[in-house]
Design a protein around this motif. Structure first.
Motif, PDB file in Angstrom:
ATOM      1  N   ARG A  77      43.480  66.090  -6.858  1.00 20.79           N
ATOM      2  CA  ARG A  77      43.818  65.435  -5.819  1.00 20.79           C
ATOM      3  C   ARG A  77      45.276  65.215  -5.829  1.00 20.79           C
ATOM      4  N   TYR A  78      46.338  65.958  -5.067  1.00 23.25           N
ATOM      5  CA  TYR A  78      47.499  65.660  -5.177  1.00 23.25           C
ATOM      6  C   TYR A  78      47.930  65.041  -3.670  1.00 23.25           C
ATOM      7  N   GLU A  79      48.884  64.339  -3.909  1.00 24.09           N
ATOM      8  CA  GLU A  79      49.488  63.970  -2.426  1.00 24.09           C
ATOM      9  C   GLU A  79      49.947  65.072  -1.786  1.00 24.09           C
ATOM     10  N   TYR A  80      50.383  65.454  -0.381  1.00 14.90           N
ATOM     11  CA  TYR A  80      50.633  66.298   0.322  1.00 14.90           C
ATOM     12  C   TYR A  80      49.795  67.728   0.137  1.00 14.90           C
ATOM     13  N   ALA A  81      48.382  67.519  -0.011  1.00 17.65           N
ATOM     14  CA  ALA A  81      47.678  68.619  -0.382  1.00 17.65           C
ATOM     15  C   ALA A  81      47.644  69.715   0.398  1.00 17.65           C
ATOM     16  N   ASP A  82      47.716  69.540   2.030  1.00 21.03           N
ATOM     17  CA  ASP A  82      47.774  70.624   2.956  1.00 21.03           C
ATOM     18  C   ASP A  82      49.108  71.569   2.568  1.00 21.03           C
ATOM     19  N   ILE A  83      50.251  70.766   2.323  1.00 22.76           N
ATOM     20  CA  ILE A  83      51.407  71.527   2.081  1.00 22.76           C
ATOM     21  C   ILE A  83      51.362  72.323   0.679  1.00 22.76           C
ATOM     22  N   GLY A  84      50.893  71.490  -0.222  1.00 27.17           N
ATOM     23  CA  GLY A  84      50.663  72.495  -1.523  1.00 27.17           C
ATOM     24  C   GLY A  84      49.805  73.441  -1.658  1.00 27.17           C
ATOM     25  N   LEU A  85      48.490  73.424  -0.771  1.00 26.93           N
ATOM     26  CA  LEU A  85      47.774  74.782  -0.654  1.00 26.93           C
ATOM     27  C   LEU A  85      48.542  75.811   0.063  1.00 26.93           C
ATOM     28  N   THR A  86      49.417  75.510   1.354  1.00 26.53           N
ATOM     29  CA  THR A  86      50.140  76.546   1.694  1.00 26.53           C
ATOM     30  C   THR A  86      50.955  77.451   0.906  1.00 26.53           C
ATOM     31  N   LEU A  87      51.862  76.353   0.079  1.00 24.51           N
ATOM     32  CA  LEU A  87      52.731  76.973  -0.480  1.00 24.51           C
ATOM     33  C   LEU A  87      52.019  77.961  -1.720  1.00 24.51           C
TER      34      LEU A  87
END
Length: 283
Positions: free
Chosen positions: A139-149
Motif C-alpha cells: 500500500r503505497y501513496e500514489y499507487a496509480d502512478i506507481g503502477l503505471t511507472l
C-alpha cells in the motif's frame, strides 16, 4: 484489483488488474510444485514470463521452448501456449500487458516486437518485475502512478532485452562489469571471491581491489545488499518460511540469513515480517 492464490501453488499470488491506464491486465509471482501444469490458453494482449528458478518447458504456437533460470518468454496476443509436461519446483514472474497505452505514453517504445515468442537471457527484466510486484502487493501513496511507472519500466526492460547489447557509456573494467552482472542476476548462487575471480581470470585480491575502486564496496558486501533487498521483498509480499527464503537467496541456513539481515537492517527477518504485517493491518 484483486489478489488471489490459485490452487496448487507453494506460494505467490495472481493479481487481476484490468487497468486501462497502465495497460496491465494481470500479473503475479508464483512458486510452483512439481507436476504443476498450465493448460493451453491465450490472451488478447502480450504475456511476459520470466523464469527465476527451476527449468520448465513451454509450448507456444506448436513450438517447444525450454526455459532456464533468467530466460524471458514473451507470448504475442492470441497465440495459444501452455506449460508442458511435469517439471520440478520452479519460480517465475508473469504479466499480461496491453501495449497500446504504454506506446501512447512513450512512442519511442513502439519497437518492432517480433511476431513470435522471445526466448533469451532477460537482463534487467527481473528488476522491473520486482518493482511491479511491490506496487501490486504494497500500500503505497500514489499507487496509480506507481503502477503505471512500473508497467512502463517493464516494457522498457523487455525492449532492451530484445535489442542488441549497447556499449556502456560509463567506463568500467570488463571484469567488474561481468562480476556485477553475475551478482545482480544470480545472487542466489553461493559465490565466493575465488569463484568470481576464476570467472573473470583475475587474482582474487586484485578483483576485490578493482571492484571496490569502481563500486565503493567489495563484492561480498554488494552481493549481500542485493540479497537483503530481495529478502525484504519476500518477507513483505509472501508467506514463504524464512528457511525457504534463506535457501532461495543462497544462504546456508536461516541463521546465516538472520545474522546478515540484522547487520544490514538492524532487525531480524522475523521482526521485519511482524512489522510489515502490523503496518498492513493499520493501513
Amino acid at each position: 484489483m484483486s489478489l488471489s492464490r490459485p490452487d496448487g501453488l507453494r506460494a505467490g499470488f495472481h493479481a487481476d488488474v484490468h487497468d486501462p491506464v497502465s495497460g496491465l491486465v494481470h500479473a503475479g509471482e508464483q512458486w510452483v510444485p512439481e507436476r504443476f501444469l498450465i493448460e493451453p490458453h491465450e490472451h488478447p494482449v502480450w504475456e511476459i514470463y520470466l523464469q527465476l528458478h527451476g527449468v520448465t518447458r513451454w509450448v507456444a504456437g506448436g513450438e517447444s521452448y525450454l526455459l532456464q533460470p533468467g530466460h524471458l518468454f514473451a507470448v504475442p496476443p492470441k497465440l495459444e501456449h501452455h506449460l508442458a509436461g511435469a517439471s520440478g519446483n520452479h519460480h517465475f514472474y508473469f504479466a499480461a500487458i496491453d501495449l497500446d497505452p504504454v506506446v501512447r505514453r512513450h512512442p519511442s517504445l513502439a519497437l518492432d516486437w517480433p511476431a513470435i515468442v522471445v526466448h533469451r537471457e532477460a537482463g534487467e527484466v527481473a528488476y522491473a518485475f520486482a518493482q511491479l510486484v511491490r506496487e501490486l502487493t504494497t500500500r503505497y501513496e500514489y499507487a496509480d502512478i506507481g503502477l503505471t511507472l512500473a508497467v512502463d519500466h517493464l516494457v522498457l526492460a523487455v525492449n532492451r532485452a530484445m535489442a542488441p547489447t549497447a556499449a556502456p557509456e560509463l567506463a568500467i573494467h570488463p571484469a567488474v562489469r561481468t562480476v556485477k552482472r553475475l551478482l545482480d542476476q544470480e545472487f542466489d548462487q553461493r559465490w565466493t571471491l575465488r569463484r568470481l575471480a576464476d570467472r573473470v581470470g583475475l587474482a582474487p585480491s586484485y578483483l576485490a581491489e578493482l571492484f571496490t575502486s569502481h563500486l565503493g564496496q567489495p563484492p561480498h558486501r554488494y552481493l549481500n545488499e542485493r540479497r537483503i533487498d530481495r529478502a525484504r521483498q519476500l518477507l513483505d509480499t509472501t508467506d514463504l518460511s524464512i528457511t525457504t527464503i534463506a535457501q532461495s537467496l543462497g544462504y546456508s541456513s536461516s541463521q546465516h540469513l538472520a545474522r546478515t539481515f540484522r547487520s544490514h537492517t538492524g532487525t531480524t527477518p522475523t521482526a521485519h515480517r511482524r512489522g510489515s504485517a502490523a503496518s498492513e493491518r493499520l493501513g
